[in-house]
Design an enzyme around this catalytic site. Sequence first.
Site, PDB file in Angstrom:
ATOM      1  N   GLU A 115       0.872  -1.183   0.000  1.00  0.00           N
ATOM      2  CA  GLU A 115       0.000   0.000   0.000  1.00  0.00           C
ATOM      3  C   GLU A 115       0.904   1.226   0.000  1.00  0.00           C
ATOM      4  O   GLU A 115       1.634   1.461   0.949  1.00  0.00           O
ATOM      5  CB  GLU A 115      -0.922  -0.004   1.226  1.00  0.00           C
ATOM      6  CG  GLU A 115      -1.979   1.090   1.178  1.00  0.00           C
ATOM      7  CD  GLU A 115      -2.971   0.968   2.330  1.00  0.00           C
ATOM      8  OE1 GLU A 115      -4.174   0.841   2.069  1.00  0.00           O
ATOM      9  OE2 GLU A 115      -2.524   0.979   3.499  1.00  0.00           O
TER      10      GLU A 115
ATOM     11  N   ALA B  33       3.810  10.503   7.066  1.00  0.00           N
ATOM     12  CA  ALA B  33       4.652   9.436   6.541  1.00  0.00           C
ATOM     13  C   ALA B  33       3.877   8.133   6.613  1.00  0.00           C
ATOM     14  O   ALA B  33       2.973   7.984   7.447  1.00  0.00           O
ATOM     15  CB  ALA B  33       5.939   9.328   7.348  1.00  0.00           C
ATOM     16  N   LYS B  34       4.237   7.162   5.753  1.00  0.00           N
ATOM     17  CA  LYS B  34       3.498   5.912   5.711  1.00  0.00           C
ATOM     18  C   LYS B  34       3.642   5.138   7.014  1.00  0.00           C
ATOM     19  O   LYS B  34       2.690   4.557   7.503  1.00  0.00           O
ATOM     20  CB  LYS B  34       3.965   5.057   4.527  1.00  0.00           C
ATOM     21  CG  LYS B  34       3.065   3.835   4.266  1.00  0.00           C
ATOM     22  CD  LYS B  34       1.651   4.253   3.928  1.00  0.00           C
ATOM     23  CE  LYS B  34       0.731   3.078   3.712  1.00  0.00           C
ATOM     24  NZ  LYS B  34      -0.681   3.474   3.605  1.00  0.00           N
ATOM     25  N   VAL B  35       4.854   5.104   7.560  1.00  0.00           N
ATOM     26  CA  VAL B  35       5.062   4.464   8.857  1.00  0.00           C
ATOM     27  C   VAL B  35       5.313   5.561   9.876  1.00  0.00           C
ATOM     28  O   VAL B  35       6.287   6.307   9.784  1.00  0.00           O
ATOM     29  CB  VAL B  35       6.275   3.504   8.810  1.00  0.00           C
ATOM     30  CG1 VAL B  35       6.488   2.867  10.180  1.00  0.00           C
ATOM     31  CG2 VAL B  35       6.066   2.430   7.762  1.00  0.00           C
TER      32      VAL B  35
ATOM     33  N   ALA C 214      -0.136   4.628  -1.152  1.00  0.00           N
ATOM     34  CA  ALA C 214      -0.780   5.902  -0.796  1.00  0.00           C
ATOM     35  C   ALA C 214      -0.708   6.091   0.712  1.00  0.00           C
ATOM     36  O   ALA C 214      -0.862   5.126   1.474  1.00  0.00           O
ATOM     37  CB  ALA C 214      -2.227   5.919  -1.269  1.00  0.00           C
TER      38      ALA C 214
END
Length: 356
Positions: A155, A350-352, A157
């Site tokens: 994923e 941020a994604k993480v 996005a």
Amino acid sequence: MSATHPDRPEEQPGRIMSGEMAEQPAVLRRILDEGAPRIREIAEQVAARNPRFVLLTARGTSDNAALYAKYLLEIRLGKPCGLTSMSTTTAYGARPDLTDVLVITVSQSGGSPDLVASAEAARAAGAITVAVTNNSDSPLAKVSEFHIDVLAGPEKALPATKTYTAELLALYLFVEGLRGGDGAAAKVLPELARQTLGRGAEVKALAGRYRFAERMVLTSRGYGYPTAKEAALKLMETSYIPALSYSGADLLHGPLAMVDNISPVIAIVTDGKGGEALQPVLDRLKDRGADLVVIGGREQVDAASAGFALPTADVPEELQPILEILPLQMLAYEVTIARGQDPDAPRALAKVTRTH
């Protein structure tokens, strides 16, 4: 946001989020076909140890999935269940006795340090630890006794879409496994999700109501309440509109005063006891002249200012949240595009998210 070019559609704003939303029927099918046997196996092992109660640990979108699991565990399984405050162990060093307690940690990435540390501490304190992630190689999966892979695929996005519905279905199958069920009722979901996602034109028409909104309120009760919270999060992180989510009961205890005839309100009306409990709230909102949009059954939608009718007539109440969130994901996407922003890359995120 960089300029886009008609001959380079890969740079169109929202392309990644849109593509990942469209993957959700296939992801749900993959969980049912490939993930369900392993989830059932883990559930049987956990059930054999008869945990005395359950704690759920998560943040962000996964926290809303965990809240959904709390409703499932308390209603379907009859187990006392709570949402943990990770800082009690990660910041304050508390070491509670978790012997025979089931601790479920939900995280799309499985990489946030506080989630990993909390799960590790829970296992050391005697808990049965289950990680629910989209990354079987994550630190969280490695420190937990059991791991459930939601099989959503990469994923990219920043706004989570397919991992959220994948978490919901995986948690549903796990709870069904704990009570000896086979989760067969979920088999209708991939096709119904495909039908729902195919109605983007209806959602785009709804989005016009919110292009210039300065504030939004979302409300529901029961199984729909996590949907209200997740939809509010999606709207805030993509379009930057302040979106407040309330249980219908809590909305009546004060926040209703801010609702007037120019206040956009979205109500998620689950077909079942949660929707019945929300009805007095809907009546009060109508009395105040609120701009009320309903996500739910056809009858409730027809009685509101506008809405999106879901194909949930034959879907058990506890499974409807997996469909309810779909038009709201699309709404967040369309509102963001209408406001000239890129939903793939919200600012400052941020994604993480590495919280400690």
